[in-house]
Scaffold this motif. Structure first.
Motif, mmCIF file in Angstrom:
data_model
loop_
_atom_site.group_PDB
_atom_site.id
_atom_site.type_symbol
_atom_site.label_atom_id
_atom_site.label_comp_id
_atom_site.label_asym_id
_atom_site.label_seq_id
_atom_site.Cartn_x
_atom_site.Cartn_y
_atom_site.Cartn_z
ATOM 1 N N UNK A 1 1.023 -1.192 -0.016
ATOM 2 C CA UNK A 1 0.072 -0.071 0.047
ATOM 3 C C UNK A 1 0.830 1.246 -0.248
ATOM 4 N N UNK A 2 1.872 1.436 0.760
ATOM 5 C CA UNK A 2 2.752 2.580 1.152
ATOM 6 C C UNK A 2 3.584 2.807 -0.240
ATOM 7 N N UNK A 3 4.188 1.482 -1.073
ATOM 8 C CA UNK A 3 4.816 1.722 -2.091
ATOM 9 C C UNK A 3 4.023 2.185 -3.275
ATOM 10 N N UNK A 4 2.899 1.665 -3.286
ATOM 11 C CA UNK A 4 1.832 1.914 -4.592
ATOM 12 C C UNK A 4 1.367 3.662 -4.238
ATOM 13 N N UNK A 5 1.154 4.068 -3.054
ATOM 14 C CA UNK A 5 0.869 5.435 -2.694
ATOM 15 C C UNK A 5 1.942 6.236 -3.171
ATOM 16 N N UNK A 6 3.278 5.838 -3.013
ATOM 17 C CA UNK A 6 4.474 6.603 -3.339
ATOM 18 C C UNK A 6 4.528 6.627 -4.755
ATOM 19 N N UNK A 7 4.234 5.663 -5.381
ATOM 20 C CA UNK A 7 4.554 5.412 -7.006
ATOM 21 C C UNK A 7 3.325 6.463 -7.587
ATOM 22 N N UNK A 8 2.308 6.458 -7.081
ATOM 23 C CA UNK A 8 0.998 7.182 -7.640
ATOM 24 C C UNK A 8 1.281 8.709 -7.078
ATOM 25 N N UNK A 9 1.752 8.902 -6.196
ATOM 26 C CA UNK A 9 2.177 10.424 -5.701
ATOM 27 C C UNK A 9 3.347 10.999 -6.581
ATOM 28 N N UNK A 10 4.257 10.258 -7.001
ATOM 29 C CA UNK A 10 5.215 10.623 -8.213
ATOM 30 C C UNK A 10 4.637 10.983 -9.292
ATOM 31 N N UNK A 11 3.654 10.125 -9.773
ATOM 32 C CA UNK A 11 3.098 10.273 -11.160
ATOM 33 C C UNK A 11 2.312 11.553 -10.959
ATOM 34 N N UNK A 12 1.607 11.652 -9.924
ATOM 35 C CA UNK A 12 0.721 13.008 -9.852
ATOM 36 C C UNK A 12 1.580 14.081 -9.846
ATOM 37 N N UNK B 1 7.119 15.606 -4.340
ATOM 38 C CA UNK B 1 5.904 14.770 -4.094
ATOM 39 C C UNK B 1 5.352 15.436 -2.668
ATOM 40 N N UNK B 2 4.250 16.139 -2.433
ATOM 41 C CA UNK B 2 3.872 16.683 -1.413
ATOM 42 C C UNK B 2 2.486 16.208 -0.778
ATOM 43 N N UNK B 3 1.972 16.514 0.124
ATOM 44 C CA UNK B 3 0.816 16.066 0.690
ATOM 45 C C UNK B 3 -0.418 16.280 -0.039
ATOM 46 N N UNK B 4 -0.301 17.382 -0.891
ATOM 47 C CA UNK B 4 -1.541 17.597 -2.091
ATOM 48 C C UNK B 4 -1.459 16.600 -3.102
ATOM 49 N N UNK B 5 -0.363 15.847 -3.479
ATOM 50 C CA UNK B 5 -0.306 14.948 -4.328
ATOM 51 C C UNK B 5 -0.927 13.701 -3.827
ATOM 52 N N UNK B 6 -0.457 13.246 -2.729
ATOM 53 C CA UNK B 6 -0.999 12.062 -1.813
ATOM 54 C C UNK B 6 -2.457 12.196 -1.582
ATOM 55 N N UNK B 7 -3.108 13.430 -1.340
ATOM 56 C CA UNK B 7 -4.335 13.539 -1.150
ATOM 57 C C UNK B 7 -5.138 13.441 -2.291
ATOM 58 N N UNK C 1 -7.764 8.625 -2.476
ATOM 59 C CA UNK C 1 -9.200 8.123 -2.801
ATOM 60 C C UNK C 1 -9.031 6.900 -3.737
ATOM 61 N N UNK C 2 -8.009 7.037 -4.518
ATOM 62 C CA UNK C 2 -8.203 5.716 -5.840
ATOM 63 C C UNK C 2 -7.645 4.543 -5.032
ATOM 64 N N UNK C 3 -6.628 4.610 -3.876
ATOM 65 C CA UNK C 3 -6.093 3.413 -2.990
ATOM 66 C C UNK C 3 -7.269 2.896 -1.998
ATOM 67 N N UNK C 4 -8.027 3.710 -1.608
ATOM 68 C CA UNK C 4 -8.975 3.200 -0.454
ATOM 69 C C UNK C 4 -10.346 3.011 -1.018
#
Length: 94
Positions: free
Chosen positions: A45-56, A65-71, A75-78
């Protein structure tokens, strides 16, 4: 997470504590195999969140990558709006 690199993961003690925070019965026990599985799922889960955050961040031309991208990707992950509930098992699965 333990160490650094591909073998890093969550300690079983931490996973156990996180799980027990959500149990209604304080006497609930969790086997070592379950703790190992949950630790692996958390790592994925954490690795996928990081990868998607980088892409965003790349899509936004952000330098990091900042909190904004992770936010935005969380929703895609949960399963935003319970979309995971609409998933159907392949034929033959319970």
């Amino acid at each position: 997470m333990e160490g650094a690199g591909a073998g890093a993961g969550f300690r079983k003690e931490l996973v156990s504590r996180l799980l027990h925070l959500h149990f209604k019965d304080d006497k609930t026990k969790v086997s070592g195999d379950v703790l190992q599985l949950m630790a692996e799922l958390l790592k994925i889960f954490v690795v996928e969140a990081a990868v998607r955050g980088v892409r965003q961040a790349q899509a936004e031309d952000a330098p990091r990558v900042d909190v904004d991208q992770l936010e935005k990707v969380l929703p895609q992950l949960v399963g935003e709006r319970g979309s995971w509930r609409q998933w159907r098992c392949p034929a033959g699965w319970p």
